[in-house]
Write a protein that holds these residues in place. Structure first.
Motif, PDB file in Angstrom:
ATOM      1  N   LEU A 217      -0.813  -6.786   4.685  1.00 35.87           N
ATOM      2  CA  LEU A 217      -0.830  -8.123   4.098  1.00 35.87           C
ATOM      3  C   LEU A 217      -2.156  -8.836   4.327  1.00 35.87           C
ATOM      4  O   LEU A 217      -2.604  -9.610   3.474  1.00 35.87           O
ATOM      5  N   ARG A 218      -2.787  -8.570   5.460  1.00 36.69           N
ATOM      6  CA  ARG A 218      -4.094  -9.197   5.730  1.00 36.69           C
ATOM      7  C   ARG A 218      -5.101  -8.748   4.673  1.00 36.69           C
ATOM      8  O   ARG A 218      -5.811  -9.565   4.095  1.00 36.69           O
ATOM      9  N   LYS A 219      -5.145  -7.438   4.389  1.00 37.76           N
ATOM     10  CA  LYS A 219      -6.083  -6.919   3.392  1.00 37.76           C
ATOM     11  C   LYS A 219      -5.735  -7.461   2.012  1.00 37.76           C
ATOM     12  O   LYS A 219      -6.625  -7.853   1.256  1.00 37.76           O
ATOM     13  N   LEU A 220      -4.456  -7.509   1.688  1.00 36.95           N
ATOM     14  CA  LEU A 220      -4.033  -8.047   0.391  1.00 36.95           C
ATOM     15  C   LEU A 220      -4.474  -9.504   0.256  1.00 36.95           C
ATOM     16  O   LEU A 220      -5.026  -9.907  -0.780  1.00 36.95           O
ATOM     17  N   ALA A 221      -4.263 -10.299   1.303  1.00 40.24           N
ATOM     18  CA  ALA A 221      -4.666 -11.707   1.266  1.00 40.24           C
ATOM     19  C   ALA A 221      -6.181 -11.833   1.149  1.00 40.24           C
ATOM     20  O   ALA A 221      -6.688 -12.661   0.383  1.00 40.24           O
ATOM     21  N   GLN A 222      -6.928 -10.995   1.895  1.00 37.19           N
ATOM     22  CA  GLN A 222      -8.392 -11.023   1.802  1.00 37.19           C
ATOM     23  C   GLN A 222      -8.863 -10.649   0.396  1.00 37.19           C
ATOM     24  O   GLN A 222      -9.792 -11.258  -0.139  1.00 37.19           O
ATOM     25  N   ASP A 223      -8.216  -9.655  -0.205  1.00 38.33           N
ATOM     26  CA  ASP A 223      -8.567  -9.252  -1.571  1.00 38.33           C
ATOM     27  C   ASP A 223      -8.310 -10.400  -2.553  1.00 38.33           C
ATOM     28  O   ASP A 223      -9.108 -10.638  -3.470  1.00 38.33           O
ATOM     29  N   MET A 224      -7.197 -11.112  -2.371  1.00 37.89           N
ATOM     30  CA  MET A 224      -6.881 -12.231  -3.256  1.00 37.89           C
ATOM     31  C   MET A 224      -7.898 -13.362  -3.087  1.00 37.89           C
ATOM     32  O   MET A 224      -8.326 -13.978  -4.059  1.00 37.89           O
ATOM     33  N   ILE A 225      -8.279 -13.609  -1.850  1.00 34.45           N
ATOM     34  CA  ILE A 225      -9.286 -14.647  -1.599  1.00 34.45           C
ATOM     35  C   ILE A 225     -10.595 -14.263  -2.254  1.00 34.45           C
ATOM     36  O   ILE A 225     -11.251 -15.080  -2.909  1.00 34.45           O
ATOM     37  N   SER A 226     -10.985 -12.991  -2.118  1.00 36.21           N
ATOM     38  CA  SER A 226     -12.223 -12.531  -2.760  1.00 36.21           C
ATOM     39  C   SER A 226     -12.142 -12.673  -4.276  1.00 36.21           C
ATOM     40  O   SER A 226     -13.104 -13.088  -4.923  1.00 36.21           O
ATOM     41  N   ALA A 227     -11.010 -12.329  -4.835  1.00 36.97           N
ATOM     42  CA  ALA A 227     -10.861 -12.366  -6.287  1.00 36.97           C
ATOM     43  C   ALA A 227     -10.868 -13.790  -6.838  1.00 36.97           C
ATOM     44  O   ALA A 227     -11.369 -14.020  -7.943  1.00 36.97           O
ATOM     45  N   PHE A 228     -10.334 -14.753  -6.087  1.00 41.05           N
ATOM     46  CA  PHE A 228     -10.159 -16.097  -6.631  1.00 41.05           C
ATOM     47  C   PHE A 228     -11.058 -17.158  -5.987  1.00 41.05           C
ATOM     48  O   PHE A 228     -10.979 -18.329  -6.345  1.00 41.05           O
ATOM     49  N   SER A 229     -11.915 -16.769  -5.048  1.00 38.77           N
ATOM     50  CA  SER A 229     -12.715 -17.780  -4.356  1.00 38.77           C
ATOM     51  C   SER A 229     -13.711 -18.471  -5.282  1.00 38.77           C
ATOM     52  O   SER A 229     -13.926 -19.672  -5.173  1.00 38.77           O
ATOM     53  N   ALA A 230     -14.330 -17.729  -6.211  1.00 38.96           N
ATOM     54  CA  ALA A 230     -15.284 -18.360  -7.131  1.00 38.96           C
ATOM     55  C   ALA A 230     -14.580 -19.391  -8.010  1.00 38.96           C
ATOM     56  O   ALA A 230     -15.078 -20.502  -8.201  1.00 38.96           O
TER      57      ALA A 230
ATOM     58  N   GLN B 232      13.603   5.449  -8.306  1.00 35.66           N
ATOM     59  CA  GLN B 232      13.792   5.075  -6.913  1.00 35.66           C
ATOM     60  C   GLN B 232      12.627   4.195  -6.474  1.00 35.66           C
ATOM     61  O   GLN B 232      11.483   4.463  -6.847  1.00 35.66           O
ATOM     62  N   PRO B 233      12.900   3.158  -5.700  1.00 32.33           N
ATOM     63  CA  PRO B 233      11.801   2.311  -5.233  1.00 32.33           C
ATOM     64  C   PRO B 233      10.875   3.108  -4.322  1.00 32.33           C
ATOM     65  O   PRO B 233      11.311   3.976  -3.572  1.00 32.33           O
ATOM     66  N   ASP B 234       9.600   2.823  -4.422  1.00 32.72           N
ATOM     67  CA  ASP B 234       8.599   3.473  -3.581  1.00 32.72           C
ATOM     68  C   ASP B 234       8.273   2.511  -2.443  1.00 32.72           C
ATOM     69  O   ASP B 234       7.410   1.648  -2.578  1.00 32.72           O
ATOM     70  N   LEU B 235       9.016   2.658  -1.351  1.00 30.73           N
ATOM     71  CA  LEU B 235       8.833   1.769  -0.209  1.00 30.73           C
ATOM     72  C   LEU B 235       7.626   2.236   0.596  1.00 30.73           C
ATOM     73  O   LEU B 235       7.509   3.418   0.923  1.00 30.73           O
ATOM     74  N   ALA B 236       6.745   1.304   0.885  1.00 33.86           N
ATOM     75  CA  ALA B 236       5.542   1.636   1.651  1.00 33.86           C
ATOM     76  C   ALA B 236       5.110   0.400   2.431  1.00 33.86           C
ATOM     77  O   ALA B 236       5.411  -0.734   2.048  1.00 33.86           O
ATOM     78  N   TRP B 237       4.407   0.631   3.513  1.00 34.73           N
ATOM     79  CA  TRP B 237       3.868  -0.467   4.301  1.00 34.73           C
ATOM     80  C   TRP B 237       2.675  -1.046   3.563  1.00 34.73           C
ATOM     81  O   TRP B 237       1.881  -0.323   2.967  1.00 34.73           O
ATOM     82  N   ILE B 238       2.577  -2.359   3.595  1.00 37.28           N
ATOM     83  CA  ILE B 238       1.470  -3.050   2.941  1.00 37.28           C
ATOM     84  C   ILE B 238       0.700  -3.808   4.008  1.00 37.28           C
ATOM     85  O   ILE B 238       1.287  -4.499   4.845  1.00 37.28           O
TER      86      ILE B 238
ATOM     87  N   GLY C 141       0.645  -1.480  10.490  1.00 36.99           N
ATOM     88  CA  GLY C 141       1.617  -0.408  10.312  1.00 36.99           C
ATOM     89  C   GLY C 141       2.950  -0.681  10.958  1.00 36.99           C
ATOM     90  O   GLY C 141       3.204  -1.747  11.509  1.00 36.99           O
ATOM     91  N   PRO C 142       3.844   0.309  10.908  1.00 32.57           N
ATOM     92  CA  PRO C 142       5.214   0.146  11.390  1.00 32.57           C
ATOM     93  C   PRO C 142       5.306  -0.169  12.874  1.00 32.57           C
ATOM     94  O   PRO C 142       6.222  -0.832  13.315  1.00 32.57           O
ATOM     95  N   ALA C 143       4.341   0.290  13.675  1.00 34.03           N
ATOM     96  CA  ALA C 143       4.391   0.044  15.107  1.00 34.03           C
ATOM     97  C   ALA C 143       4.345  -1.449  15.415  1.00 34.03           C
ATOM     98  O   ALA C 143       4.890  -1.904  16.412  1.00 34.03           O
ATOM     99  N   ALA C 144       3.701  -2.237  14.552  1.00 38.08           N
ATOM    100  CA  ALA C 144       3.594  -3.680  14.761  1.00 38.08           C
ATOM    101  C   ALA C 144       4.980  -4.330  14.724  1.00 38.08           C
ATOM    102  O   ALA C 144       5.207  -5.337  15.361  1.00 38.08           O
ATOM    103  N   MET C 145       5.894  -3.742  14.002  1.00 35.29           N
ATOM    104  CA  MET C 145       7.235  -4.299  13.896  1.00 35.29           C
ATOM    105  C   MET C 145       8.001  -4.165  15.208  1.00 35.29           C
ATOM    106  O   MET C 145       8.909  -4.921  15.473  1.00 35.29           O
TER     107      MET C 145
END
Length: 154
Positions: A115-128, A107-113, A147-151
């Motif tokens: 996205l800002r933190k994910l994007a920041q993590d990607m920038i940190s990982a690839f900025s160099a 079964q898929p594990d649906l969860a809120w992500i 979270g869900p309230a933002a929707m």
């Protein structure tokens, strides 16, 4: 009594027609899913053939490069094969995951992500790496509640 029987018969006939229409619609949807599955399989096989062909194309010249003592060519060809093998492995893993989801075994594990933190993590990982290529990575997004309230906010 005759009118009540006729009305009951008419209702039964309407329900029967509704059931027939429903069965027909379900049959059409099942056929459409089968066509989509067949098309998916055809596309998947095509996509899987490409890395296999790349591996084969790299492997044939390896022996002649080894005979010539061309270590650089061998290294490049083996690297190409390595990349194609990883691509092939990723494709097969994806297909296996789809099959598991469709079968209901997983079964898929649906969860809120966040996205800002994910994007920041990607920038940190690839900025160099980006900086070494002369590219500056940055994130510019509006402030939102997490979270869900933002929707549901307006």
């Amino acid at each position: 009594m005759h009118d009540a029987l006729a009305e009951s018969s008419a209702e039964a006939q309407e329900r029967l027609q509704a059931v027939i229409r429903l069965k027909e619609r379900l049959h059409q949807e099942a056929e459409a899913r089968n066509r989509e599955r067949t098309q998916f399989m055809a596309n998947a096989v095509h996509d899987l053939r490409q890395p296999v062909q790349a591996i084969l194309a790299a492997m044939y010249p390896v022996s002649s490069a080894l005979e010539r003592g061309d270590r650089e060519a061998v290294s490049q060809l083996l690297q190409l094969s390595h990349q194609a093998t990883h691509f092939l492995q990723d494709q097969l893993t994806g297909m296996l995951e789809i099959a598991r989801l469709e079968s209901g075994r997983v079964q898929p594990d649906l969860a809120w992500i966040d996205l800002r933190k994910l994007a920041q993590d990607m920038i940190s990982a690839f900025s160099a790496q980006a900086q070494s290529e002369g590219v500056r990575l940055s994130l510019n997004c509006p402030q939102m509640r997490a979270g869900p309230a933002a929707m549901h906010s307006s």
